[in-house]
Scaffold this motif. Structure first.
Motif, PDB file in Angstrom:
ATOM      1  N   ARG A  75       0.927 -38.611   4.555  1.00  0.00           N
ATOM      2  CA  ARG A  75       0.065 -39.790   4.627  1.00  0.00           C
ATOM      3  C   ARG A  75      -1.376 -39.416   4.305  1.00  0.00           C
ATOM      4  O   ARG A  75      -2.078 -40.124   3.571  1.00  0.00           O
ATOM      5  N   GLU A  79      -4.158 -41.113   1.470  1.00  0.00           N
ATOM      6  CA  GLU A  79      -5.301 -41.936   1.882  1.00  0.00           C
ATOM      7  C   GLU A  79      -6.524 -41.606   1.035  1.00  0.00           C
ATOM      8  O   GLU A  79      -6.786 -40.446   0.725  1.00  0.00           O
ATOM      9  N   GLU A  84     -10.094 -43.956   6.653  1.00  0.00           N
ATOM     10  CA  GLU A  84      -8.769 -44.575   6.712  1.00  0.00           C
ATOM     11  C   GLU A  84      -7.701 -43.577   7.158  1.00  0.00           C
ATOM     12  O   GLU A  84      -6.736 -43.953   7.818  1.00  0.00           O
ATOM     13  N   VAL A  87      -8.001 -43.550  10.917  1.00  0.00           N
ATOM     14  CA  VAL A  87      -7.497 -44.804  11.481  1.00  0.00           C
ATOM     15  C   VAL A  87      -5.979 -44.885  11.370  1.00  0.00           C
ATOM     16  O   VAL A  87      -5.269 -45.122  12.359  1.00  0.00           O
ATOM     17  N   GLU A  88      -5.456 -44.692  10.173  1.00  0.00           N
ATOM     18  CA  GLU A  88      -4.020 -44.861   9.962  1.00  0.00           C
ATOM     19  C   GLU A  88      -3.218 -43.731  10.620  1.00  0.00           C
ATOM     20  O   GLU A  88      -2.120 -43.955  11.132  1.00  0.00           O
ATOM     21  N   THR A  90      -4.078 -42.097  13.381  1.00  0.00           N
ATOM     22  CA  THR A  90      -4.072 -42.384  14.816  1.00  0.00           C
ATOM     23  C   THR A  90      -3.111 -43.518  15.133  1.00  0.00           C
ATOM     24  O   THR A  90      -2.329 -43.446  16.082  1.00  0.00           O
ATOM     25  N   LEU A  91      -3.155 -44.567  14.327  1.00  0.00           N
ATOM     26  CA  LEU A  91      -2.260 -45.700  14.537  1.00  0.00           C
ATOM     27  C   LEU A  91      -0.793 -45.270  14.388  1.00  0.00           C
ATOM     28  O   LEU A  91       0.062 -45.658  15.181  1.00  0.00           O
ATOM     29  N   ASP A  92      -0.520 -44.443  13.391  1.00  0.00           N
ATOM     30  CA  ASP A  92       0.843 -43.928  13.207  1.00  0.00           C
ATOM     31  C   ASP A  92       1.303 -43.151  14.427  1.00  0.00           C
ATOM     32  O   ASP A  92       2.449 -43.276  14.878  1.00  0.00           O
ATOM     33  N   THR A  95       1.996 -45.517  17.410  1.00  0.00           N
ATOM     34  CA  THR A  95       3.225 -46.279  17.156  1.00  0.00           C
ATOM     35  C   THR A  95       4.446 -45.386  17.270  1.00  0.00           C
ATOM     36  O   THR A  95       5.469 -45.773  17.865  1.00  0.00           O
ATOM     37  N   ALA A 176      -2.170 -54.468  15.834  1.00  0.00           N
ATOM     38  CA  ALA A 176      -2.547 -53.410  14.897  1.00  0.00           C
ATOM     39  C   ALA A 176      -3.943 -53.646  14.321  1.00  0.00           C
ATOM     40  O   ALA A 176      -4.736 -52.706  14.177  1.00  0.00           O
ATOM     41  N   ARG A 180      -7.142 -51.166  14.762  1.00  0.00           N
ATOM     42  CA  ARG A 180      -7.877 -50.628  13.608  1.00  0.00           C
ATOM     43  C   ARG A 180      -9.371 -50.887  13.749  1.00  0.00           C
ATOM     44  O   ARG A 180     -10.187 -50.011  13.457  1.00  0.00           O
ATOM     45  N   ARG A 184     -12.175 -47.941  13.895  1.00  0.00           N
ATOM     46  CA  ARG A 184     -13.251 -47.875  12.901  1.00  0.00           C
ATOM     47  C   ARG A 184     -14.631 -47.946  13.549  1.00  0.00           C
ATOM     48  O   ARG A 184     -15.582 -47.322  13.083  1.00  0.00           O
TER      49      ARG A 184
END
Length: 209
Positions: A75, A79, A84, A87-88, A90-92, A95, A176, A180, A184
């Motif tokens: 990932r 990016e 990003e 952010v993505e 951490t979100l991944d 989840t 989500a 985000r 950010r």
């Protein structure tokens, strides 16, 4: 038929441990449960895993973490910006843990003591493994001046994992998009510094008519 190799037997035991932890919970799983699930004797389990259940807890965590880090590294390669990626990524991570029973089982209160005892023995190994995955991306970002020059990979990884853990433990029902925005606003600037054009002057407020 030739006997199973040590590595094959160990993987079989770790598979069984992961299944038992998800089914019974960490606190209630015994070595006997794991041996039965692996269709091996308890003596074979102890010969293959000399550290007993604590070693198996850590082995399951490390293996799951390796799988996630493989996906995260891929990932990060796709990016277009560090912001990003933070952010993505951490979100991944949030989840992933929430949706994986085998990992989430370690976060329930009854498992906390066992988890801490097991992971305390290998915490430096786990942190080093995480750093190894992200180090090339962070170093490249620093060379390109997309990341604060004064931060270290190890400290940044620890900071992000503390953020991830707190988001998992204290779920504030953000969707989500809300998560985000939170990342950010409050997390990304700590890692990257101000966005280009920020910091020196704030944008002028619109004049009232």
């Amino acid at each position: 038929m030739p006997p199973a190799t040590t590595d094959t037997t160990r993987e079989r035991i770790i598979d069984a441990a992961e299944e038992c932890f998800a089914r019974f919970g960490v606190a209630k799983t015994t070595v006997e449960d794991i041996a039965a699930a692996a269709k091996l004797s308890r003596a074979t389990v102890y010969r293959s895993v000399t550290g007993g259940r604590d070693e198996l807890i850590l082995a399951v965590v490390v293996r799951d973490l390796s799988r996630f880090l493989d996906r995260l590294a891929e990932r990060l390669r796709t990016e277009r910006s560090v912001s990003e990626a933070v952010v993505e990524g951490t979100l991944d991570a949030v989840t992933y843990v929430r949706e994986q029973p085998a990992v989430a089982a370690f976060l329930v209160p009854e498992a906390a003591g066992h988890m801490q005892a097991a992971v305390a023995q290998g915490a430096e190994h786990v942190l080093a493994m995480c750093c190894d995955y992200v180090r090339p991306h962070f170093e490249q970002a620093q060379r390109l001046r997309m990341l604060r020059a004064d931060i270290e990979v190890e400290g940044t990884v620890e900071f992000l994992f503390r953020i991830i853990t707190s988001l998992i433990v204290m779920d504030r029902d953000r969707d989500a998009a809300g998560l985000r925005r939170f990342l950010r606003t409050y997390v990304v600037p700590v890692v990257t510094g101000p966005e280009p054009g920020e910091g020196a002057t704030a944008p002028a407020a619109p004049r009232s008519r």
